[in-house]
Design an enzyme around this catalytic site. Sequence first.
Site, PDB file in Angstrom:
ATOM      1  N   GLU A 121       0.836  -1.206   0.000  1.00 15.81           N
ATOM      2  CA  GLU A 121       0.000   0.000   0.000  1.00 15.81           C
ATOM      3  C   GLU A 121       0.874   1.260   0.000  1.00 15.81           C
ATOM      4  O   GLU A 121       1.918   1.293   0.661  1.00 15.81           O
ATOM      5  CB  GLU A 121      -0.892   0.026   1.259  1.00 15.81           C
ATOM      6  CG  GLU A 121      -1.992  -1.000   1.240  1.00 15.81           C
ATOM      7  CD  GLU A 121      -2.951  -0.878   2.434  1.00 15.81           C
ATOM      8  OE1 GLU A 121      -2.908   0.143   3.148  1.00 15.81           O
ATOM      9  OE2 GLU A 121      -3.729  -1.820   2.637  1.00 15.81           O
ATOM     10  N   GLU A 189      -8.445   1.825  -4.988  1.00 18.95           N
ATOM     11  CA  GLU A 189      -9.509   1.491  -4.038  1.00 18.95           C
ATOM     12  C   GLU A 189     -10.326   2.720  -3.662  1.00 18.95           C
ATOM     13  O   GLU A 189      -9.781   3.744  -3.225  1.00 18.95           O
ATOM     14  CB  GLU A 189      -8.926   0.845  -2.769  1.00 18.95           C
ATOM     15  CG  GLU A 189     -10.027   0.503  -1.756  1.00 18.95           C
ATOM     16  CD  GLU A 189      -9.616  -0.487  -0.672  1.00 18.95           C
ATOM     17  OE1 GLU A 189      -8.491  -1.016  -0.715  1.00 18.95           O
ATOM     18  OE2 GLU A 189     -10.459  -0.728   0.216  1.00 18.95           O
TER      19      GLU A 189
HETATM   20  O1  KIV Z   1      -6.517  -6.721   1.627  1.00 17.51           O
HETATM   21  C1  KIV Z   1      -7.281  -6.696   0.640  1.00 17.51           C
HETATM   22  O2  KIV Z   1      -8.193  -7.521   0.497  1.00 17.51           O
HETATM   23  C2  KIV Z   1      -7.071  -5.652  -0.354  1.00 17.51           C
HETATM   24  C3  KIV Z   1      -8.122  -5.512  -1.412  1.00 17.51           C
HETATM   25  C4  KIV Z   1      -9.256  -4.754  -0.847  1.00 17.51           C
HETATM   26  C5  KIV Z   1      -7.599  -4.897  -2.635  1.00 17.51           C
HETATM   27  O3  KIV Z   1      -6.127  -4.946  -0.296  1.00 17.51           O
END
Ligand code: KIV
Length: 294
Positions: A121, A189
Site C-alpha cells: 500500500e 480502491e
Molecule cells: O486486503 C485486501 O483484500 C485488499 C483488497 C481490498 C484490494 O487490499
Amino acid sequence: MPDEKIQKVTIPYLQAKKEKKEKIVALTAYDFPVAKIVDACGIDLILVGDSLGMVVLGYENTLPVSMEEMIHHTKPVVRAAKRALVVGDMPYFSFHLSDEESIYNASLFLKEAGAHAVKIEGASRRRLKLIEALIEAEIPVMGHVGLTPQSIRHFGQFRVKGKEADEAEKIIQDALNLEKAGVFSVILECIPLELARLVTEKLKIPTIGIGAGPYCDGQILVFHDLVGFSNGYLPKFVGKYADIHELISGAVGKYTDDVRKGKFPDDNHSYHLQPEQLQKITQKETATSGKKKK
Ligand code: KIV
C-alpha cells in the site's frame, strides 16, 4: 470459465490483457477450499489480502495482521491455485523499517509461501524507493492507491478518496510514480469512477479497481463480501452475488433441530454390523456379564 489459451497466468499475460482491452478478474482468498473454487472458475489473480484480518481472523482493522499469519494463509492458496497468479499482501509494519528487513519479508512470500508477487500500500517517496529495491531483488510488486486501509489511523475512517481536485491529483501522481518505480499493476480502491478512468487512461500497466467504477482494467472484490458471508454492513461498491450467511445459517439451524429431535443421524447416515458379528458380540457380552454375577 477458464480461458483455455493459457495454463498459468503470468504478469505479461495480465499486462497484455490491458492492450487487448480484456478485463482482468481478481478476488481475494485466504484458504485452500476457496482458492480451489475461484481458481477453477478461471479468475486471473488471487490476492491473499491483509483483509484476512477483518474477514477471517476477526480483527477490527488490518493493522494487527502479522507476517506469520499472511504466510500461513498464502501457502494453502498457492497449493490450490493451478491457474491464477497469486499475490501476497504485505501487512502493516512488514515493510516500514529498513529496506533489508522489508526485502526479506517480501522474499518470504515468494520463497516460503510460493506466491508470484507482493502488494504494497501507498506511494510515499520512501515506499517508491523500496519498491525499486524489491524489483531489483526480482520480487514483482503490485501497487495500491486511493483508500489504503493500513493508513486508517491517518484517515480516521474509511471513506471515498480523491473527491476533491487536490486529493485526486495526488492519486494520479502516486499511480504514475508507482508505474515509474516498476509495479506491474496497481489497485485503485474507493475513488470516483471519473478519477479511476483518468488514471487507467494515463497508465500503461493495468489498474484493478475496488470501489473505483467500471473503467479500470480489472476488478477485485473481497471473496467473503461477494458471497455474502457476513450479514453486517457492506460498502456500496460490493457486488453481493450470493447469500452464504443465510445458506449456512439455514443448514446449521436444521442440523441443530434434527440432532435435538433425534432425527439425525438416521439409518442412511449410519453403519451396520453384519448379523453374525452382532450375534458373536452379544453372546460374548452375555457370557462375561454372567461370570461377573457369580
Ligand atoms: O486486503 C485486501 O483484500 C485488499 C483488497 C481490498 C484490494 O487490499
